[in-house]
Scaffold this motif. Structure first.
Motif, PDB file in Angstrom:
ATOM      1  N   UNK A 133       0.981  -1.326  -0.006  1.00 25.75           N
ATOM      2  CA  UNK A 133      -0.079   0.070  -0.032  1.00 25.75           C
ATOM      3  C   UNK A 133       0.897   1.280  -0.020  1.00 25.75           C
ATOM      4  N   UNK A 134       1.940   1.345   0.941  1.00 26.02           N
ATOM      5  CA  UNK A 134       2.948   2.569   0.841  1.00 26.02           C
ATOM      6  C   UNK A 134       3.500   2.575  -0.373  1.00 26.02           C
ATOM      7  N   UNK A 135       3.995   1.440  -1.111  1.00 25.46           N
ATOM      8  CA  UNK A 135       4.837   1.318  -2.170  1.00 25.46           C
ATOM      9  C   UNK A 135       3.835   2.127  -3.620  1.00 25.46           C
ATOM     10  N   UNK A 136       2.634   1.795  -3.589  1.00 24.44           N
ATOM     11  CA  UNK A 136       1.741   2.239  -4.545  1.00 24.44           C
ATOM     12  C   UNK A 136       1.163   3.654  -4.272  1.00 24.44           C
ATOM     13  N   UNK A 137       1.070   3.934  -3.070  1.00 23.66           N
ATOM     14  CA  UNK A 137       0.613   5.457  -2.713  1.00 23.66           C
ATOM     15  C   UNK A 137       1.689   6.243  -3.285  1.00 23.66           C
ATOM     16  N   UNK A 138       3.076   5.932  -3.058  1.00 21.35           N
ATOM     17  CA  UNK A 138       4.035   6.696  -3.529  1.00 21.35           C
ATOM     18  C   UNK A 138       4.342   6.806  -5.175  1.00 21.35           C
ATOM     19  N   UNK A 139       4.431   5.445  -5.611  1.00 18.03           N
ATOM     20  CA  UNK A 139       4.735   5.302  -6.958  1.00 18.03           C
ATOM     21  C   UNK A 139       3.452   5.817  -7.992  1.00 18.03           C
ATOM     22  N   UNK A 140       2.385   5.790  -7.421  1.00 18.38           N
ATOM     23  CA  UNK A 140       1.238   6.178  -8.327  1.00 18.38           C
ATOM     24  C   UNK A 140       0.938   7.374  -8.354  1.00 18.38           C
TER      25      UNK A 140
END
Length: 128
Positions: A16-23
């Protein structure tokens, strides 16, 4: 045309943290979450643009092989920003931003592996 796509991840909170930042550079944000209690099985997080989650991650059994998902970017600078944000969020490079004319004359894409090894791409098909 797809309405949405989703896949299981090994560490829900980390992903969740990864996708919040990456997207974020693509204007895609976390819009909703559904708990395991609500579904009776797995928890899910839906990312998208206002009013429409179309990319989902969740708990549960992961596929044996990685998944490839490509997100549309409005321009090449956004593809570059996605790549930087994804790497800063813990992704690994799987193809630096650049032209890929073997796919399409104006294809400009960047690829990263998410924390589970899935191949995540941002692509712009507009002329430079």
């Amino acid at each position: 045309m797809l309405d949405h796509i989703g896949f299981a991840v090994a560490d829900f909170a980390r992903s969740k943290r990864f996708y919040q930042a990456a997207l974020a550079p693509l204007g895609i944000t976390l819009l909703m979450e559904v708990s395991a209690e609500e579904t009776g099985a797995e928890a899910h997080a839906g990312f998208g643009t206002p009013g429409r989650p179309f990319f989902w991650i969740g708990t549960g059994s992961r596929p044996a092989q990685s998944t490839h998902v490509a997100f549309v970017a409005p321009d090449r600078a956004t593809v570059d920003a996605f790549h930087r944000a994804a790497l800063a969020a813990g992704g690994t490079d799987n193809g630096a931003p650049g032209p890929r004319p073997h796919y399409h004359p104006d294809y400009y894409g960047a690829y990263v592996r998410d924390p589970d090894g899935n191949n995540i791409e941002a692509v712009c098909r507009r002329p430079a």
